[in-house]
Write an enzyme that holds these catalytic residues in place. Structure first.
Site, mmCIF file in Angstrom:
data_model
loop_
_atom_site.group_PDB
_atom_site.id
_atom_site.type_symbol
_atom_site.label_atom_id
_atom_site.label_comp_id
_atom_site.label_asym_id
_atom_site.label_seq_id
_atom_site.Cartn_x
_atom_site.Cartn_y
_atom_site.Cartn_z
ATOM 1 N N TRP A 64 58.441 92.332 25.776
ATOM 2 C CA TRP A 64 57.067 92.696 25.417
ATOM 3 C C TRP A 64 56.370 93.315 26.623
ATOM 4 O O TRP A 64 56.388 92.729 27.713
ATOM 5 C CB TRP A 64 56.333 91.440 24.934
ATOM 6 C CG TRP A 64 54.967 91.651 24.389
ATOM 7 C CD1 TRP A 64 54.493 92.765 23.766
ATOM 8 C CD2 TRP A 64 53.880 90.719 24.419
ATOM 9 N NE1 TRP A 64 53.184 92.592 23.386
ATOM 10 C CE2 TRP A 64 52.784 91.334 23.771
ATOM 11 C CE3 TRP A 64 53.737 89.428 24.901
ATOM 12 C CZ2 TRP A 64 51.556 90.700 23.630
ATOM 13 C CZ3 TRP A 64 52.515 88.791 24.751
ATOM 14 C CH2 TRP A 64 51.434 89.418 24.114
ATOM 15 N N ARG A 67 49.815 93.173 25.463
ATOM 16 C CA ARG A 67 48.907 93.597 24.395
ATOM 17 C C ARG A 67 47.938 94.642 24.948
ATOM 18 O O ARG A 67 47.241 94.395 25.940
ATOM 19 C CB ARG A 67 48.138 92.396 23.842
ATOM 20 C CG ARG A 67 47.190 92.763 22.704
ATOM 21 C CD ARG A 67 46.396 91.568 22.211
ATOM 22 N NE ARG A 67 47.242 90.626 21.496
ATOM 23 C CZ ARG A 67 47.619 89.447 21.967
ATOM 24 N NH1 ARG A 67 47.219 89.064 23.173
ATOM 25 N NH2 ARG A 67 48.390 88.653 21.268
ATOM 26 N N GLU A 159 57.160 80.680 17.466
ATOM 27 C CA GLU A 159 56.285 80.657 18.647
ATOM 28 C C GLU A 159 55.579 79.308 18.690
ATOM 29 O O GLU A 159 54.977 78.875 17.700
ATOM 30 C CB GLU A 159 55.257 81.788 18.596
ATOM 31 C CG GLU A 159 54.300 81.793 19.776
ATOM 32 C CD GLU A 159 53.258 82.886 19.685
ATOM 33 O OE1 GLU A 159 52.181 82.726 20.298
ATOM 34 O OE2 GLU A 159 53.498 83.885 18.984
ATOM 35 N N GLU A 164 46.525 77.735 25.143
ATOM 36 C CA GLU A 164 45.989 79.081 25.337
ATOM 37 C C GLU A 164 44.516 78.946 25.718
ATOM 38 O O GLU A 164 43.788 78.159 25.121
ATOM 39 C CB GLU A 164 46.084 79.903 24.057
ATOM 40 C CG GLU A 164 47.469 80.058 23.469
ATOM 41 C CD GLU A 164 47.437 80.838 22.168
ATOM 42 O OE1 GLU A 164 47.480 82.078 22.233
ATOM 43 O OE2 GLU A 164 47.346 80.192 21.111
ATOM 44 N N GLU A 263 47.273 87.650 29.743
ATOM 45 C CA GLU A 263 47.219 88.862 28.927
ATOM 46 C C GLU A 263 45.784 89.126 28.483
ATOM 47 O O GLU A 263 44.883 88.295 28.661
ATOM 48 C CB GLU A 263 48.100 88.681 27.682
ATOM 49 C CG GLU A 263 47.603 87.561 26.788
ATOM 50 C CD GLU A 263 48.589 87.136 25.721
ATOM 51 O OE1 GLU A 263 48.677 87.849 24.712
ATOM 52 O OE2 GLU A 263 49.239 86.097 25.903
#
Length: 419
Positions: A64, A67, A159, A164, A263
């Site tokens: 990845w 984002r 996931e 978070e 991110e």
């Protein structure tokens, strides 16, 4: 004369090390009976070196890019001052990356650290201080790619987000992500028509008025089995979660990689970080003090030690009884419930005395490194008289030492019955 910017950085590090010294208890929860928690060194790191351990970690995300508009760059990842650090910054030049749908423009630099090994089940925790921006401070796991589900035409991936967060509030819907602990699990399902579904279990939330960027916090998750997980905030009482299981009754059945990531979140749910905070060295960095992984093994099973892994004082070494008094049936084998915590292999000495204090039996066994919950069979030469007030002294001490010094001790009163 020292510049204002230099003074700000020094003050930030002085405060950071003060916060680091304010210890929050950590470590895995009580193991099941007959089991013990031991460190899994392949996914554990104290980050006390000067560079990332490339035998354990990628300093980028292999699958990845990040984002949009946040691009993962290895240049933003460092290990220094006792921390893994991931810095968010405004990129000096926009980066255009082509994909199947055209081009994506990245303007912000973030970072990702990914484990090279995968794990299936276990307890995982990390001590983290978020950046004081809207970039994330995350601690999560996921599979690589999708695999076939129950039908030949459908696929799924997994996931598991232990935590978070972002580091500041603001006038946006996801502002609450700056406080407390947020735990999620995703069953990413591609049906036979090619449509992708994000099936989630209800989010687990721990409330805290303090911003996650103000202090370090310990975030822990126990991936118990294919169906359930438990979460721990600063080693407090757990909250539990049942994974989404409408498609697969045991959905979380695949090994996953650990991921430590900073991110950008989807806008406008969370606003993008502004240029001022990204340029501020006292605000733009996520700090991971350490990450530790534990696996369950049999309580009486030795684990070979690695010469490459230093002994880390993960536990306050102790020997424990859950209660002060237990009732047992008088037999030649007394089943004694014992828990202990040991940072290396130790010896446990047991001394059983009658109600008058006369020693009846003395025995010892090896307490292998870790946090154990076991039932020890203490053999007695002959059946004891049913009576109240037998005492059992348990001592944990160094192994293979001529004159061992007791590390900890505990006493249990045993009442013996005829039946």
């Amino acid at each position: 004369m020292m510049s204002i910017k230099r003074i700000m950085i020094l003050l930030a590090f002085a405060n950071l090390h003060w916060v680091q010294s304010q210890t929050i208890t950590s470590g895995p929860p009580e193991p099941p009976l007959g089991k013990r928690w031991v460190l899994n060194p392949e996914l554990s790191d104290e980050f006390n070196g000067t560079q990332i351990d490339t035998t354990k970690w990628f300093d980028y995300h292999p699958q990845w890019k990040g984002r949009v508009p946040g691009l993962f760059l290895a240049s933003q990842v460092s290990v220094k001052d006792g921390f893994l650090q991931i810095k968010g910054e405004k990129m000096k030049k926009d980066t255009l990356i082509k994909n199947a749908n055209g081009e994506e423009k990245f303007t912000i630099a973030g970072g990702a650290v990914v484990s090279k090994k995968t794990v299936l089940f276990g307890y995982y925790e990390s001590r983290i201080k978020a950046a004081a921006t809207t970039m994330s401070a995350t601690f999560w796991f996921s599979t690589n790619g999708k695999t076939k589900s129950l039908k030949e035409c459908d696929k799924y991936s997994l996931e598991w987000d232990i935590h978070e967060s972002i580091g500041r509030n603001g006038p946006f819907e996801g502002s609450y992500f700056a406080n407390g602990m947020h735990s999620n699990s995703h069953y990413w399902y591609t049906d036979c028509n090619g449509e992708v579904h994000d099936y989630r279990a209800p989010q687990v939330v721990f409330q805290n008025a303090e911003l996650s960027s103000e202090n370090f916090n310990v975030y822990g998750g126990w991936w118990r089995d294919e169906q359930t997980a438990s979460y721990y905030y600063n080693n407090g009482e757990p909250k539990h979660q049942k994974f989404y299981s409408e498609i697969n009754k045991k959905p979380f059945d695949r090994p996953m990689h650990m991921r430590l990531v900073s991110e950008t979140y989807p806008f406008p749910w969370i606003e993008l970080p502004n240029d001022a905070e990204l340029a501020d060295p006292t605000k733009n960095t996520v700090y991971y003090d350490w990450v530790r992984a534990y696996k369950l093994v049999e309580a009486n099973m030795p684990i070979p030690s690695s010469n490459n892994e230093p002994v880390i004082p993960l536990f306050n070494e102790q020997i424990l009884f859950h209660v002060a008094i237990i009732n047992l049936v008088s037999k030649t084998i007394l089943k004694i419930p014992i828990q202990y915590k040991a940072i290396e292999d130790r010896e446990i000495l047991l001394k059983l005395s009658d109600p008058e204090g006369k020693l009846i039996k003395e025995t010892k066994f090896i307490a292998y490194t870790g946090y154990a919950n076991l039932e020890y069979d203490m053999r007695i030469d002959k059946k004891l008289e049913p009576k109240s007030g037998y005492s059992l002294l348990a001592i944990i001490r160094p192994l293979n030492t001529k004159d061992p010094v007791d590390i900890d001790s505990s006493t249990l009163i045993i009442n013996l019955k005829s039946k």
